[in-house]
Design a protein around this motif. Sequence first.
Motif, short mmCIF file in Angstrom:
data_model
loop_
_atom_site.label_atom_id
_atom_site.label_comp_id
_atom_site.label_asym_id
_atom_site.label_seq_id
_atom_site.Cartn_x
_atom_site.Cartn_y
_atom_site.Cartn_z
N VAL A 207 5.86 6.52 13.81
CA VAL A 207 5.11 7.93 13.34
C VAL A 207 4.97 8.13 12.19
CG1 VAL A 207 6.02 9.93 13.37
CG2 VAL A 207 6.85 9.00 14.80
N LEU A 208 5.56 6.82 10.78
CA LEU A 208 4.99 7.13 10.11
C LEU A 208 3.48 6.03 9.98
CD1 LEU A 208 8.04 6.69 7.95
CD2 LEU A 208 6.72 8.62 7.76
N GLN A 209 3.71 5.01 10.84
CA GLN A 209 2.30 4.65 10.87
C GLN A 209 1.21 5.49 11.09
OE1 GLN A 209 1.54 1.72 9.96
NE2 GLN A 209 0.23 1.16 10.94
N THR A 210 1.04 6.36 12.32
CA THR A 210 0.05 7.06 12.60
C THR A 210 -0.40 8.01 11.70
OG1 THR A 210 1.19 7.45 14.73
CG2 THR A 210 -0.26 9.17 14.55
N VAL A 211 0.61 8.78 10.85
CA VAL A 211 0.77 9.11 9.57
C VAL A 211 0.13 8.71 8.45
CG1 VAL A 211 1.13 10.82 7.55
CG2 VAL A 211 2.10 10.85 9.62
N TRP A 212 0.04 7.57 9.28
CA TRP A 212 -0.65 6.73 7.44
C TRP A 212 -2.05 6.45 7.22
CZ3 TRP A 212 -0.09 4.99 2.48
CH2 TRP A 212 -1.00 3.83 2.37
N ASN A 213 -2.55 6.22 8.72
CA ASN A 213 -3.80 5.82 9.59
C ASN A 213 -4.68 7.43 9.62
OD1 ASN A 213 -2.83 3.18 10.10
ND2 ASN A 213 -2.84 3.77 12.31
N ALA A 214 -4.27 8.81 9.92
CA ALA A 214 -4.31 9.66 10.01
C ALA A 214 -4.94 10.42 7.91
CB ALA A 214 -3.45 10.71 10.38
N ARG A 215 -4.28 9.69 7.36
CA ARG A 215 -4.21 10.65 5.48
C ARG A 215 -5.90 9.89 5.46
NH1 ARG A 215 -4.27 6.84 1.90
NH2 ARG A 215 -3.21 7.81 0.35
N ARG A 216 -6.43 9.50 6.00
CA ARG A 216 -7.39 8.53 5.32
C ARG A 216 -8.98 9.67 6.12
NH1 ARG A 216 -9.58 2.54 5.88
NH2 ARG A 216 -10.89 3.13 4.03
N LYS A 217 -8.70 10.06 7.01
CA LYS A 217 -8.35 11.02 7.38
C LYS A 217 -9.00 12.84 6.60
CE LYS A 217 -9.88 8.37 11.95
NZ LYS A 217 -9.59 8.48 14.01
#
Length: 359
Positions: A207-217
């Motif tokens: 979940v945290l990895q997905t949030v991290w990936n999404a933060r750039r967009k």
Amino acid sequence: MAKDLEFTSVDITEFFDDKTTSSDNQIQNDIIVFTDKQRTMISDLIAVLEPINSYRCEKIRERIHDLESLVASIKRFPSLLERHELTADMRTPQSLIDSLISNQNEGDNTLQLPSKATLGKGFLVSKIHTFSSLRKLCKRIPELNHLEPDFNLETVSMMFLLLAEDVYLNLIRDTSIPTEFRRNLAMALLLLWEHRNDQTISDIAPVLQTVWNARRKLAPAFGTMVGTSELLLMSIQMDQQWIKFIKQKLGTPEVSQAMEEFLFGLSFEQINTLRSILKERGIAAVGRDEVSSFLGQHVKIDAGLDYRDFYSMYTLRRDNARARRRMNLPGPHKTLEDYFILFVMQQNKEIQSNDTFAK
């Protein structure tokens, strides 16, 4: 009748639940060097690589042996889940938990932690480096490309275990959390130290990895910085725990502030300064590459997807939060990871309590 009763003297140590003697229990208390999945991954890699580069395979085997030897040495230290008579005193899991709960000293606590915890952390870092190197190898060699995602996932998962140790220590020191729950957190930390594994973190890491990936967009420009959390909620609706966390906790100012720090890569103080500057100059928004010039200092906000970037920026936010808490300054006194992991563990505890009550 009472006169006929005979009593046998029993050593009081027999009543300690944490006294373990069987070889089966000893195995359960060992650090997990490699999971079954990890061993299969390594075997698959070597099977493909052997005909291509036997020298490289030999080096990999040597590194695997080094990790196994390291764990064998760590296992010689007393288990944290058993009662032991140490050089100067007696140690039990209960006494370790009491020590963790009562310790409110600020600063680095390395010398206050058990030797096995410190050594195990070194092993985990070495293992992370090993799997990161194997991932890079898979990326470079076409025949191994199909294994690269798995090695990357395992590397990131281990990074979250490293992060979890910090989070547990932060939460255990937080006197605003009920003592009984802090004791549960301390027990979870002992288990993590003992096995270098944690099921709660394994569930949360993706979940945290997905949030991290999404933060750039989700943070392409810095202006009012309003609405980012709503965009984030819309983008990862696949995880119910995260949605519940957003809905229940984002209204809390400190959680919202911690979320902004996570998403924008700026401290609470920098975010407020940037807002004031933009408002004074009548500027609606600025790009990532302009933030440093507006703040008058270099700020690494465009972190990549590398696990080292994630951990580095987490530790920066962690240290800032600790400083605010110590000096009683405004802003988040915990990281987003602290808030989310605490929330998940509280939810799990509530589910367990309800299940027990239902019985």
